[in-house]
Design a protein around this motif. Structure first.
Motif, PDB file in Angstrom:
ATOM      1  N   VAL A  82       6.028   3.412  -0.737  1.00  0.00           N
ATOM      2  CA  VAL A  82       6.503   4.610  -1.447  1.00  0.00           C
ATOM      3  C   VAL A  82       5.954   4.621  -2.871  1.00  0.00           C
ATOM      4  N   ALA A  83       5.957   3.452  -3.517  1.00  0.00           N
ATOM      5  CA  ALA A  83       5.443   3.375  -4.889  1.00  0.00           C
ATOM      6  C   ALA A  83       3.953   3.729  -4.922  1.00  0.00           C
ATOM      7  N   PHE A 118       6.153  11.415  -0.143  1.00  0.00           N
ATOM      8  CA  PHE A 118       6.455  10.648   1.078  1.00  0.00           C
ATOM      9  C   PHE A 118       7.915  10.219   1.018  1.00  0.00           C
ATOM     10  N   PHE A 131      10.361   8.061 -11.190  1.00  0.00           N
ATOM     11  CA  PHE A 131       9.445   6.925 -11.008  1.00  0.00           C
ATOM     12  C   PHE A 131       7.990   7.384 -10.799  1.00  0.00           C
ATOM     13  N   GLY A 132       7.815   8.458 -10.044  1.00  0.00           N
ATOM     14  CA  GLY A 132       6.460   8.975  -9.805  1.00  0.00           C
ATOM     15  C   GLY A 132       5.847   9.544 -11.080  1.00  0.00           C
ATOM     16  N   LEU A 176       0.430  12.778  -2.666  1.00  0.00           N
ATOM     17  CA  LEU A 176       1.264  13.366  -1.612  1.00  0.00           C
ATOM     18  C   LEU A 176       2.694  12.836  -1.765  1.00  0.00           C
ATOM     19  N   THR A 225       2.444   5.835  -2.913  1.00  0.00           N
ATOM     20  CA  THR A 225       2.308   7.300  -2.789  1.00  0.00           C
ATOM     21  C   THR A 225       2.777   8.005  -4.065  1.00  0.00           C
ATOM     22  N   LEU A 226       3.609   7.332  -4.856  1.00  0.00           N
ATOM     23  CA  LEU A 226       4.082   7.945  -6.105  1.00  0.00           C
ATOM     24  C   LEU A 226       3.075   7.772  -7.245  1.00  0.00           C
ATOM     25  N   GLY A 227       1.986   7.054  -6.980  1.00  0.00           N
ATOM     26  CA  GLY A 227       0.914   6.985  -7.981  1.00  0.00           C
ATOM     27  C   GLY A 227       0.643   5.620  -8.568  1.00  0.00           C
ATOM     28  N   TYR A 228       1.226   4.555  -8.013  1.00  0.00           N
ATOM     29  CA  TYR A 228       1.021   3.217  -8.577  1.00  0.00           C
ATOM     30  C   TYR A 228      -0.062   2.453  -7.817  1.00  0.00           C
ATOM     31  N   ARG A 261      12.684  12.626  -5.539  1.00  0.00           N
ATOM     32  CA  ARG A 261      11.649  11.724  -6.051  1.00  0.00           C
ATOM     33  C   ARG A 261      10.276  12.096  -5.475  1.00  0.00           C
ATOM     34  N   ALA A 262      10.264  12.456  -4.190  1.00  0.00           N
ATOM     35  CA  ALA A 262       8.981  12.744  -3.524  1.00  0.00           C
ATOM     36  C   ALA A 262       8.344  14.038  -4.010  1.00  0.00           C
TER      37      ALA A 262
END
Lengths: 264, 364
Positions: free
Chosen positions: A164-165, B80, B99-100, B78, A167-170, B148-149
């Motif tokens: 997940v991290a 998720f 967080f993103g 994307l 996909t969040l940009g890390y 969050r996504a």
């Protein structure tokens, strides 16, 4: 009928449990009972004892730090990746746990003496019969404990939290620092405590690699051995009592890190 | 290709002993696509491959016409969300949602903070922002995970069974929320599920996977009434799958039931396009809701109307499933109101009627 069998089994278990607890209390109590408390204070003021405490602290802390630096990547790779020979390498990294410390010390002595000794001396990094040797021996013996506990901590993390991290940009490195390490924190801290406690009490490998030299390579364990051999029982027992107290505190810390609802 | 939001070409992925084989898929901007299939068919692997979390053995991926096949996940942007929400336990709800944005150094941006507040309000989690995930219910956690996504407005949101761990009431509320998010944000959604009713309620297009391969793709309702294979028909709880053969009569195609001379038809022309003609062993598929039940009366049996005995029935909250015997075994479905009005009893003789346009032939 079934209930009576369970009761008999519970009775046997309880008997063994109480017997062993009483044995531990008597054994440790005996040590405390045997110490002359008037001598205890004089031992604490003894320069040799003070040297051993300071020497043990810095060598074991440095060894623990080195063990952590070694164990984090090793345990992460063992936890996250599958590759040919993984079981073999995992077993290889466990060897210092099952090998008698004297044998580990002998192997280190041969590697860092006859094999690499000259090269290390030329680099100004002499290890054998020096304080460096103590750190290396403690590091070698304690690292497998760090690898094992860190690996358990990494195994317990759902890799999808890391996904997940991503996909969040890390990036993978950022994920490791911002997600994996915070999630593994509890396991890593308990692993570090266990590693440090192992390094604190190391004797066999240290004796083989660094030697047993008073006020030079004298850790607390070495101090106990040296003073026992010359008949200074009070020094040895006072040192042992202090190590016992340190061990009790460390183990309590480990339990607090690894368990919830701990009852002291 | 440039008009599509996502194009997947010949996607082949190995995941341990399992592999996805030659998956082709495309979706329009703003589409709500459902990936449906039984457990272990490769739905999650497919989603993770689109997100860049799986290494492709073969194939290509395009997002808004730009190839993303070799881009790492952090550069695909994307959204998720997994089934079990997977919030970070050491962060508050607010920190989880942001967080993103933090990854893109935008967490302090007033625009992002405003967006976060708007999303929290829309998802009814404004009062939870300072709490930690362990103090949230399953539905609350899933709403935080969604917020969050989509915080940074991804063009495509990937949802891996987002509702399957929730109780029925929370699931309905989350379905409404997903519909609202989809309408308000205008983003494309790929939603993986194994629940067909969820798929029908949310999806605009559907892809059915089985054992790592595409079994059928298209409009959900069309697939519901016209499954391409027996697997799809059974997976979608197809009620009447009748074995038999195609027969020609009066210049038209009819369906002869196995073990009897009873004929149903004539079969619709479109149904016959994929079949090579008479004598072919096939399966006739009829939805229970397409069979009309009435009092038997005195009229004789004809091609698509015949008499049968009620063997059993099961009353559900919205309808009644009626099991009949007559020229084979059949399952019909009535609304509760119809059932009360007709007042059928077990063992009663009834008339079953099907209009030919409801016949669908599945080739074997």
């Amino acid at each position: 009928m079934v209930n009576s069998r369970i009761n008999i089994l519970q009775g046997i278990f309880l008997f063994v449990f109480i017997l062993f607890t009483v044995f531990m209390v008597i054994m440790l109590g005996g040590l405390l009972f045997y110490v002359e408390w008037s001598d205890f204070l004089s031992v604490i003021k003894n320069p040799e004892f003070r040297f051993a405490v300071v020497f043990t602290l810095w060598t074991s802390l440095l060894a623990t730090l080195m063990a952590a630096v070694t164990a984090v990547p090793c345990s992460f790779i063992l936890s996250r990746y599958n590759f040919p020979g993984k079981v073999l390498i995992d077993t290889l990294m466990d060897i210092p746990i099952v090998l008698p410390p004297l044998v580990s010390g002998l192997a280190l002595l041969i590697l860092l003496g006859p094999i690499l000794g000259n090269a290390l001396v030329q680099l100004g990094l002499e290890v054998v019969f020096s304080a460096r040797g103590v750190v290396v021996a403690q590091w070698f013996i304690a690292t497998p404990f760090a690898i094992k506990t860190f690996k358990q901590a990494f195994d317990g993390i759902d890799p999808r939290l890391e996904n997940v991290a991503r996909t969040l940009g890390y990036s993978p490195a950022e994920v490791f620092l911002r997600v994996t390490m915070p999630l593994a924190k509890g396991g890593i801290l308990s692993g570090l405590t266990m590693t440090w406690s192992r390094a604190l009490g190391e004797f066999g490998a240290t004796a083989m690699l660094a030697g047993i030299t008073r006020m030079k390579t004298e850790t607390l364990s070495v101090a106990i051995f040296l003073n026992m051999t010359i008949g200074d029982m009070q020094f040895a027992i006072a040192t042992a009592v202090i190590m016992l107290m340190v061990a009790l505190i460390l183990m309590s810390v480990i339990k607090v890190f690894t368990a919830t609802g701990v009852r002291l | 290709m440039s008009h599509d939001l996502l194009n997947v070409y010949n996607l082949t992925v190995n995941a341990g002993n399992f592999s996805l084989k030659n998956i082709n898929f495309s979706m329009q901007p703003g589409d709500y696509a459902i990936i449906l299939g039984p457990t272990g068919c490769g739905k999650t692997v497919f989603l993770e491959s689109i997100a860049g979390l799986r290494e492709l053995k073969k194939g290509a991926l395009y997002l808004n016409g730009k190839e993303i096949t070799h881009l790492p996940p952090e550069r695909r942007y994307l959204g998720f969300a997994y089934q079990d929400s997977l919030l970070y336990p050491f962060m508050s709800v607010k920190e989880n949602i942001l967080f993103g944005a933090r990854a893109r150094r935008m967490a302090g941006d007033p625009v992002i903070l405003h967006r976060m507040e708007q999303l929290a309000e829309a998802m009814h989690i404004s009062h939870l922002l300072d709490r930690f995930p362990r103090f949230l219910s399953g539905g609350e956690r899933q709403r935080v995970s969604l917020a969050r996504a989509i915080l940074t407005r991804p063009p495509l949101l990937l949802l891996d069974e987002p509702l399957s761990a929730l109780d029925q009431r929370t699931r309905h509320a989350m379905q409404d929320l997903l519909r609202e998010i989809h309408a308000a944000e205008g983003l494309g959604i790929i939603h993986v599920t194994h629940d067909f009713s969820e798929a029908l309620q949310l999806g605009r297009s559907m892809l059915i996977l089985y054992d790592g391969q595409v079994e059928q793709a298209g409009d959900p309702l069309d697939i519901f009434y016209h499954p391409a294979t027996e697997f799809v028909a059974r997976f979608l709880h197809g009620e009447n799958l009748i074995p038999g053969k195609i027969r020609g009569r009066d210049g038209k195609q009819w369906f002869k039931l196995s073990g009897s001379d009873f004929l149903l038809g004539p079969l619709p022309e479109c149904t016959m396009e994929s079949l090579s003609g008479s004598g072919k062993t096939s399966t006739l598929f009829i939805r229970a809701g397409s069979i009309r039940l009435s009092k038997a009366g005195e009229a004789p049996d004809d091609a698509n109307s015949w008499t049968a005995l009620i063997k059993n029935y099961v009353i559900d909250s919205t309808h009644v499933d009626v099991y009949c015997n007559g020229n084979g075994s059949w399952q019909a479905s009535l609304s509760l109101a119809e059932w009360q009005e007709l007042a059928f009893k077990r063992g009663e003789r009834v008339r079953l009627t099907v209009s030919p346009e409801h016949f669908h032939i599945i080739p074997q």
